[in-house]
Scaffold this active site. Sequence first.
Site, PDB file in Angstrom:
ATOM      1  N   VAL A 177      -9.247  -8.345  44.599  1.00 59.88           N
ATOM      2  CA  VAL A 177      -9.306  -9.242  45.756  1.00 59.88           C
ATOM      3  C   VAL A 177     -10.475 -10.185  45.531  1.00 59.88           C
ATOM      4  O   VAL A 177     -11.614  -9.745  45.352  1.00 59.88           O
ATOM      5  CB  VAL A 177      -9.501  -8.492  47.090  1.00 59.88           C
ATOM      6  CG1 VAL A 177      -9.485  -9.488  48.252  1.00 59.88           C
ATOM      7  CG2 VAL A 177      -8.421  -7.434  47.290  1.00 59.88           C
ATOM      8  N   GLU A 178     -10.188 -11.491  45.520  1.00 57.77           N
ATOM      9  CA  GLU A 178     -11.246 -12.486  45.371  1.00 57.77           C
ATOM     10  C   GLU A 178     -11.849 -12.772  46.741  1.00 57.77           C
ATOM     11  O   GLU A 178     -11.166 -13.263  47.646  1.00 57.77           O
ATOM     12  CB  GLU A 178     -10.675 -13.763  44.758  1.00 57.77           C
ATOM     13  CG  GLU A 178     -10.162 -13.570  43.343  1.00 57.77           C
ATOM     14  CD  GLU A 178      -9.568 -14.830  42.759  1.00 57.77           C
ATOM     15  OE1 GLU A 178     -10.212 -15.460  41.902  1.00 57.77           O
ATOM     16  OE2 GLU A 178      -8.432 -15.185  43.161  1.00 57.77           O
ATOM     17  N   VAL A 179     -13.111 -12.429  46.907  1.00 60.89           N
ATOM     18  CA  VAL A 179     -13.830 -12.636  48.164  1.00 60.89           C
ATOM     19  C   VAL A 179     -14.621 -13.928  48.029  1.00 60.89           C
ATOM     20  O   VAL A 179     -15.576 -13.996  47.238  1.00 60.89           O
ATOM     21  CB  VAL A 179     -14.751 -11.445  48.473  1.00 60.89           C
ATOM     22  CG1 VAL A 179     -15.597 -11.723  49.711  1.00 60.89           C
ATOM     23  CG2 VAL A 179     -13.935 -10.169  48.653  1.00 60.89           C
TER      24      VAL A 179
END
Length: 313
Positions: free
Chosen positions: A150-152
């Site tokens: 998951v790219e935050v």
Amino acid sequence: MTRDFRNAAVIGAGTIGLSWTALFAGHGMTVRVSDPRPDLAEAVGAALAEFAPHLAAQGLDVEDLAGRVQLAGDVADAVRDADVVQENGPEDVEFKKDLFATLVREAPEHVLLLSSSSAIPSTAFTGDLADASRVLIGHPFNPPHLIPLVEVVPGERTSEESVRAAVDFYTSVGRTPVVERREIPGFVGNRLQNALSREAIYLVEEGVVTPEALDQVVTNSLGIRWATVGPFLGSHLGGGPGGYRHMAEHIGKSMKKMWAGLGNPSQNEEEQERLVEAVEKAYGSSTYSELAEARDRRQIAVLSALDNLKEGN
């Protein structure tokens, strides 16, 4: 963990939203789903049934999966008791502006507001919000109940507390959050994916290789390598005992020449149609469900193997 995440709201029940719904429910959360689609109940039920074996393979409790998922009448109904919201609407700035205005207005003040946006940074749709401190990108790779990344990506007005909370939340549901400190269209994963796709399209357009053969090149080389090490570690190892420095000093010049010769596919209407027909010829004999099931089965096998290696060091 800085917060306790028990109730999730999933806004948008397309492919990504349904996958998030199953993952959150699999981790014991109560999930309220909102989407105007008339077949929402059927879509949620089918997704939970399809994804339950995937979740079980991750060691999650799927005994009462459907019992943890509720259908909301609208967005306000979905978010009223939420601790976290995962938005999965269309890739449209104006749509997201309106939706996040509603989310900020209707959700409790402590709620983390996350967007699955694939390319649009949150700053692009939060400029008019009175409070954008809780809004940031949580971009998954499809399907998020299987693929860990998951790219935050915080926006210009996102608080550090919200960034930490997002990392805690995604970690708590078994994902691997990676914080990206500068907003850029497409973020990191999709930019890498599109760079490879551009060259792949060029090679097919030029008649160098067929779509099916190109996929075989990737799955029998780079795909295997990248499932275990990334591009930089792969290059570091490729330099032998001298590491990345040796690679850069001895192969760097030839690599730069290759960069200059990388393709720029035309993708005019005629070329695009030719490419589409070539891909359909390669894979059109199988249905979407058959191809997706085969993909997920293989991905689960890879993830299981990697998990076993971690456990055995």
